[in-house]
Structure formats: C-alpha cells, structure tokens
Design a protein around this motif. Structure first.
Motif, short mmCIF file in Angstrom:
data_model
loop_
_atom_site.label_atom_id
_atom_site.label_comp_id
_atom_site.label_asym_id
_atom_site.label_seq_id
_atom_site.Cartn_x
_atom_site.Cartn_y
_atom_site.Cartn_z
N LEU A 97 7.34 -10.14 7.65
CA LEU A 97 8.09 -11.23 8.29
C LEU A 97 9.09 -10.71 9.33
O LEU A 97 9.42 -11.40 10.29
CB LEU A 97 8.81 -12.07 7.24
N THR A 98 9.57 -9.48 9.12
CA THR A 98 10.54 -8.90 10.06
C THR A 98 9.88 -8.01 11.11
O THR A 98 10.58 -7.38 11.92
CB THR A 98 11.60 -8.09 9.29
N GLY A 99 8.55 -7.93 11.09
CA GLY A 99 7.84 -7.13 12.08
C GLY A 99 7.96 -5.64 11.89
O GLY A 99 7.77 -4.88 12.85
N THR A 100 8.28 -5.19 10.69
CA THR A 100 8.45 -3.75 10.45
C THR A 100 7.34 -3.17 9.58
O THR A 100 7.45 -2.05 9.09
CB THR A 100 9.81 -3.49 9.76
N LEU A 101 6.27 -3.92 9.38
CA LEU A 101 5.16 -3.43 8.56
C LEU A 101 4.52 -2.22 9.22
O LEU A 101 4.27 -2.21 10.42
CB LEU A 101 4.12 -4.53 8.37
N SER A 102 4.27 -1.18 8.43
CA SER A 102 3.69 0.05 8.95
C SER A 102 2.70 0.62 7.94
O SER A 102 2.68 0.23 6.78
CB SER A 102 4.79 1.08 9.23
N LEU A 103 1.90 1.57 8.39
CA LEU A 103 0.95 2.20 7.49
C LEU A 103 1.63 2.93 6.33
O LEU A 103 1.20 2.80 5.18
CB LEU A 103 0.05 3.18 8.26
N PRO A 104 2.71 3.70 6.56
CA PRO A 104 3.37 4.35 5.42
C PRO A 104 3.86 3.34 4.38
O PRO A 104 3.75 3.59 3.17
CB PRO A 104 4.54 5.10 6.06
N LEU A 105 4.38 2.19 4.83
CA LEU A 105 4.84 1.19 3.89
C LEU A 105 3.66 0.60 3.11
O LEU A 105 3.75 0.39 1.89
CB LEU A 105 5.60 0.08 4.62
N ILE A 106 2.55 0.34 3.79
CA ILE A 106 1.36 -0.18 3.09
C ILE A 106 0.89 0.83 2.05
O ILE A 106 0.54 0.45 0.92
CB ILE A 106 0.24 -0.49 4.11
N PHE A 107 0.92 2.11 2.39
CA PHE A 107 0.53 3.14 1.43
C PHE A 107 1.48 3.15 0.23
O PHE A 107 1.05 3.31 -0.92
CB PHE A 107 0.52 4.52 2.10
N GLY A 108 2.77 2.99 0.48
CA GLY A 108 3.73 2.97 -0.62
C GLY A 108 3.54 1.78 -1.53
O GLY A 108 3.58 1.91 -2.77
N VAL A 109 3.34 0.60 -0.95
CA VAL A 109 3.09 -0.60 -1.76
C VAL A 109 1.82 -0.42 -2.59
O VAL A 109 1.77 -0.77 -3.77
CB VAL A 109 2.98 -1.84 -0.85
N ALA A 110 0.77 0.14 -1.98
CA ALA A 110 -0.48 0.38 -2.71
C ALA A 110 -0.26 1.33 -3.89
O ALA A 110 -0.82 1.14 -4.97
CB ALA A 110 -1.53 0.95 -1.76
N GLY A 111 0.59 2.35 -3.69
CA GLY A 111 0.87 3.27 -4.79
C GLY A 111 1.58 2.60 -5.95
O GLY A 111 1.24 2.83 -7.12
N VAL A 112 2.58 1.76 -5.66
CA VAL A 112 3.30 1.05 -6.72
C VAL A 112 2.35 0.11 -7.46
O VAL A 112 2.34 0.03 -8.70
CB VAL A 112 4.49 0.27 -6.15
N LEU A 113 1.52 -0.63 -6.72
CA LEU A 113 0.56 -1.53 -7.34
C LEU A 113 -0.42 -0.75 -8.21
O LEU A 113 -0.84 -1.22 -9.27
CB LEU A 113 -0.21 -2.31 -6.27
N GLY A 114 -0.77 0.45 -7.76
CA GLY A 114 -1.70 1.27 -8.54
C GLY A 114 -1.10 1.70 -9.87
O GLY A 114 -1.76 1.64 -10.91
N VAL A 115 0.16 2.14 -9.86
CA VAL A 115 0.82 2.54 -11.11
C VAL A 115 0.95 1.34 -12.04
O VAL A 115 0.70 1.44 -13.25
CB VAL A 115 2.21 3.14 -10.82
N ALA A 116 1.33 0.19 -11.48
CA ALA A 116 1.46 -1.02 -12.30
C ALA A 116 0.12 -1.40 -12.92
O ALA A 116 0.06 -1.86 -14.07
CB ALA A 116 1.99 -2.17 -11.46
N GLU A 117 -0.97 -1.20 -12.18
CA GLU A 117 -2.30 -1.51 -12.72
C GLU A 117 -2.64 -0.60 -13.90
O GLU A 117 -3.20 -1.04 -14.90
CB GLU A 117 -3.36 -1.35 -11.63
N VAL A 118 -2.29 0.69 -13.79
CA VAL A 118 -2.54 1.61 -14.91
C VAL A 118 -1.81 1.13 -16.16
O VAL A 118 -2.37 1.09 -17.25
CB VAL A 118 -2.10 3.04 -14.54
N VAL A 119 -0.54 0.76 -16.00
CA VAL A 119 0.25 0.29 -17.14
C VAL A 119 -0.36 -0.99 -17.72
O VAL A 119 -0.58 -1.12 -18.93
CB VAL A 119 1.72 0.04 -16.73
N ALA A 120 -0.63 -1.96 -16.84
CA ALA A 120 -1.11 -3.26 -17.31
C ALA A 120 -2.47 -3.16 -17.99
O ALA A 120 -2.68 -3.74 -19.06
CB ALA A 120 -1.17 -4.24 -16.14
N LEU A 121 -3.40 -2.43 -17.40
CA LEU A 121 -4.75 -2.36 -17.97
C LEU A 121 -4.79 -1.52 -19.23
O LEU A 121 -5.52 -1.84 -20.18
CB LEU A 121 -5.73 -1.82 -16.93
#
Length: 402
Positions: A97-121
């Motif tokens: 929304l603030t126009g600051t989306l970048s590839l490093p941030l997408i990679f970081g979000v993907a990493g957090v989602l990945g760890v959360a998936e390991v815990v949840a599953l």
C-alpha cells in the motif's frame, strides 16, 4: 432441553473448518507471492526462490519444532503460527500500500510463512489422536485431507488468482482476515492438548529419538524417501509454473487463468479423498499409494513434452488424485505405528526427509529453466520420479504396507 455435541465430535468439526480456512489462506499466498515477485522480475531463479523460501524452513527448522510439539501445548503452538502468519501478511500489505514492496521483503515474508507452516502442520498432525476418537480417526483424516486439497487447490488457487487480478492489496487483506479466523477456530477445541509428561532430555537427544524411530522402521523410512522425490517434483512444478503459465510464458495465461490451472490439482485431490477408502478395499493400500508416483511423474513429464493447457491440467488432476490417496494412507500409518509422545518428533523427522528436498528442488528448477529452458527443467524431475518405481515395488510390498 438442548443437547450439546460430544467434545471429540466438536473437535473434529473445528479441525475440519480450521483446515479449510488456513489452507484457503495458504493457497492465496502461494499464488500471490510468486505473482508479485514475477511483477518485479522476469528471472526464473528469483521467482522460483520465493517458492524455495516457503519450503526452506522444513529443511532448517523441522527437527527442533518437532521437539517443541512434543513438549508444549499443541493447540497453543497452532494459534501462535496463525498469529505469525497474520503479522507477516500485514507487513506485506503495508509495504504494498505504501509502494515499498521489494523482492527482499517478499522473500522475508515467505520465510516467516514457511516457519509458521512447519509449526502448524507438525502440531496439527500430532493433535489428531488427542482430539478425535479412535473409531473416527480414519474418517476424520480422510475428511481433513480432502478439505486440504479442496481449499488449497480447487477453491484456493482460483480465488488467489482472481484476488490478485483484482488487486494484490485485496488478496493480502483477505488472507490476513482468514488467518485471524483460523486462530479463533482453534480456541474452540476442547480437551487437554499439552504434551504428556515424560522424562525430558536434551533437545539433540530428543531429536535423535525421532530420527532413529523413523530410520529404523523400514516402511516409514522408505515412504519418507519416496515422498522426497515426489515433493521435489511438485515443488519444482510450482516454482516455475508462474513463468511457464502466465504471459509471456508458453501457456499465455493471466492471473485468473493461472489460478484456474491450479484448480486441476485441487480437484484431483478432492476426488482422491472421496475414493481412497473404496480403492484401499478394492486393491489395497499399496496400489492406492502407487498412484501418487504415477501422478507425480505425469505432473512434470507432460509440460516437458507438450505445451498444452489441457494436457498440463489433466496431469495436475492425476497428481492430485494420487497425492491425496498417499497422504491419507501415510497419515493413518503414522497414527497407527508411532507412540503419542513421539508424534511431534516423528512428524518433523518424516517431513524433514520428505519435504527437505523441496526448497532445493524449487531452486534447482529455477536454475535449470534459466540455463536450459522449461522442457529440460521439467524433464529432469520426471526422470527422477521414474527412478522411484523400482524401490517402491521392492520395499513397499502388500504385506509390509497392510
């Protein structure tokens, strides 16, 4: 006078609805994040890297999380995972929304989602024996698996494609709301989901217990190694599919078409969950599980040979059918063979071996595509899948599986 559903029946439905909501949100993120990355770069290696980051935590964190699942309250861990997912999606939405989306941030979000998936599953697979009555576990496991495929593929994939096409901000916002709903559903579970009190030793010793149990059981060990190859094929397919399917890729789809293509995988999964019981009774678990090997090979062999949306969709459908039948039978075998106090560590060890290859496969698929093209990348993983047929029939005999 009103009657109240038995706690375990309520638990079954709570887990079922939770599975639906969280897999729907997962499906949207797995469509949205690679497509957002593809909007910032046309590098197959970088786009595939997003898929690799989503699965990398299985390789890096699974064993330690397995110990936590056997030590802590499994429901609390699942709630924590949902909160972490919600927070990471909130960060991505704010950046967009603030126009600051970048590839490093997408990679970081993907990493957090990945760890959360390991815990949840890991916690989710380990909580079923405590939440569901023994006589209902087969039916509950089949239903939960069907809902996973229904919401992660058949419903979630097109929803993700349509939401991204309508606006990435809308897609991320809806995903966050769904994760929040999932956390609330977990609070409805009734019972004691804390780990049973046993003698605790060092983390590394307890990790070794889970790995040792898996490695010393020939059928479970073989299952994990076979899934490593099949999961590699699936993640390679998912990693480069955005560039293969979305224009200017060979199939020429837009975001909506990409989402609809992924529904073939989910539709096959739903059918597989519906027929797994009759197929088990008719031909046995062994042949039901062999369908996954066939489907996984077709999934990557077809796009290596034909640039046809219909053929690629049919192969994805076949992979979905086989994938569900394998998953249901594998989960039931684990519930039958693994003691409760080891479930967390076993599930973590099993998924480390079976899914640990996924980020490597995703990254390798991106590199192969960059260097040699889509046909070579898909064909490489199809050849690996063919090599699993002989060990499957040698070790996964009818007697061993039944």
């Amino acid at each position: 006078m009103t009657t109240q559903a038995p706690p375990q029946l309520r638990n079954e439905w709570s887990l079922l609805v939770f599975t639906a909501t969280t897999n729907l949100a997962d499906a949207v993120t797995k469509v949205a994040l690679p497509l957002l990355a593809a909007s910032l770069t046309r590098s197959p290696t970088l786009v595939a890297g997003v898929a690799a980051m989503l699965s990398l935590p299985w390789l890096l964190t699974a064993l330690h999380i397995g110990v936590l699942v056997d030590r802590l309250n499994r429901r609390s861990l699942m709630v924590t995972a949902e909160v972490a997912r919600l927070a990471s999606i909130g960060v991505a939405l704010a950046a967009y929304l603030t126009g600051t989306l970048s590839l490093p941030l997408i990679f970081g979000v993907a990493g957090v989602l990945g760890v959360a998936e390991v815990v949840a599953l890991t916690a989710g697979a380990s909580i079923i024996p405590a939440a569901v009555a023994p006589l209902r576990r087969h039916k509950a496991t089949a239903r939960i698996t069907a809902v996973e495929y229904l919401c992660n593929g058949f419903v979630g994939a097109p929803v993700g494609g349509f939401l991204v096409a309508a606006g990435a901000g809308l897609a991320l916002g809806v995903t966050g709301l769904v994760y929040a709903a999932g956390a609330l559903l977990l609070l409805m579970l009734a019972g004691n989901f804390a780990a049973k009190p046993v003698e605790r030793r060092s983390i590394h010793v307890e990790i070794r217990d889970g790995l040792t149990f898996l490695w010393e059981h020939r059928v479970l060990r073989t299952m994990a190694l076979l899934v490593a190859v099949m999961a590699g094929a699936w993640h390679a397919w998912l990693a480069i599919l955005p560039l293969y399917a979305v224009a200017p890729g060979p199939l020429g789809f837009d975001a909506r078409g990409y989402g609809l293509l992924l529904t073939c995988l989910g539709a096959g999964g739903v059918l597989g969950a519906l027929i797994v019981g009759p197929v088990n009774r008719l031909v046995g678990r062994r042949w039901a599980m062999f369908a996954d090997l066939v489907g996984s090979v077709l999934l990557v062999a077809v796009p290596a040979l034909w640039t046809s949306a219909w053929a690629v969709g049919a192969a994805a459908f076949a992979a979905g059918v086989g994938g569900t039948m394998w998953t249901v039978n594998a989960r039931l075998l684990g519930q039958e063979l693994v003691p409760d106090h080891l479930l967390g560590r076993f599930n973590a060890a099993y998924r480390l071996v079976s899914w640990g290859a996924a980020p490597v496969a995703a990254a390798l698929a991106g590199v192969l595509t960059e260097l040699a093209g889509f046909s070579v990348a898909f064909g490489f993983f199809a050849a690996l899948g063919v090599l699993t047929i002989v060990p499957f029939f040698r070790i996964m005999t009818a007697e061993a599986v039944e």
